[in-house]
Enzyme design. Sequence first.
Site, PDB file in Angstrom:
ATOM      1  N   LEU A  36       0.829  -1.222   0.070  1.00  8.09           N
ATOM      2  CA  LEU A  36      -0.008   0.196   0.153  1.00  8.09           C
ATOM      3  C   LEU A  36       0.905   1.167  -0.033  1.00  8.09           C
ATOM      4  CD1 LEU A  36      -2.933   1.138   0.195  1.00  8.09           C
ATOM      5  CD2 LEU A  36      -2.544   0.937   2.824  1.00  8.09           C
ATOM      6  N   ASP A  37       2.150   1.082   0.877  1.00  8.52           N
ATOM      7  CA  ASP A  37       3.084   2.405   0.558  1.00  8.52           C
ATOM      8  C   ASP A  37       3.425   2.576  -0.805  1.00  8.52           C
ATOM      9  OD1 ASP A  37       3.930   4.265   2.115  1.00  8.52           O
ATOM     10  OD2 ASP A  37       5.970   3.279   2.543  1.00  8.52           O
ATOM     11  N   ALA A  38       3.443   1.646  -1.600  1.00 10.01           N
ATOM     12  CA  ALA A  38       4.020   1.779  -3.010  1.00 10.01           C
ATOM     13  C   ALA A  38       3.044   2.715  -3.782  1.00 10.01           C
ATOM     14  CB  ALA A  38       4.132   0.306  -3.463  1.00 10.01           C
TER      15      ALA A  38
END
Length: 71
Positions: free
Chosen positions: A53-55
């Site tokens: 999700l952080d990507a």
Amino acid sequence: MEIFAVAIILSVAAFSTAFGFAHLGSKLLDNCARQPEMASNLQTKTFIMAGLLDAVPMISVGLAMLILFTM
């Protein structure tokens, strides 16, 4: 015009990431409360999903910089 596009891309990325982390954390707490014996397994899977999700904002920042500096 490019400035507005970059601002929209970054704001949508920030909002969607914040919503995703909040939803992911709430589901982790909910499921750990329901099944405490699965807490370590769920936590591992949550950390993997948090990394994925952080990507999303990283990709959108790269796209925004591409739009800003090439046009």
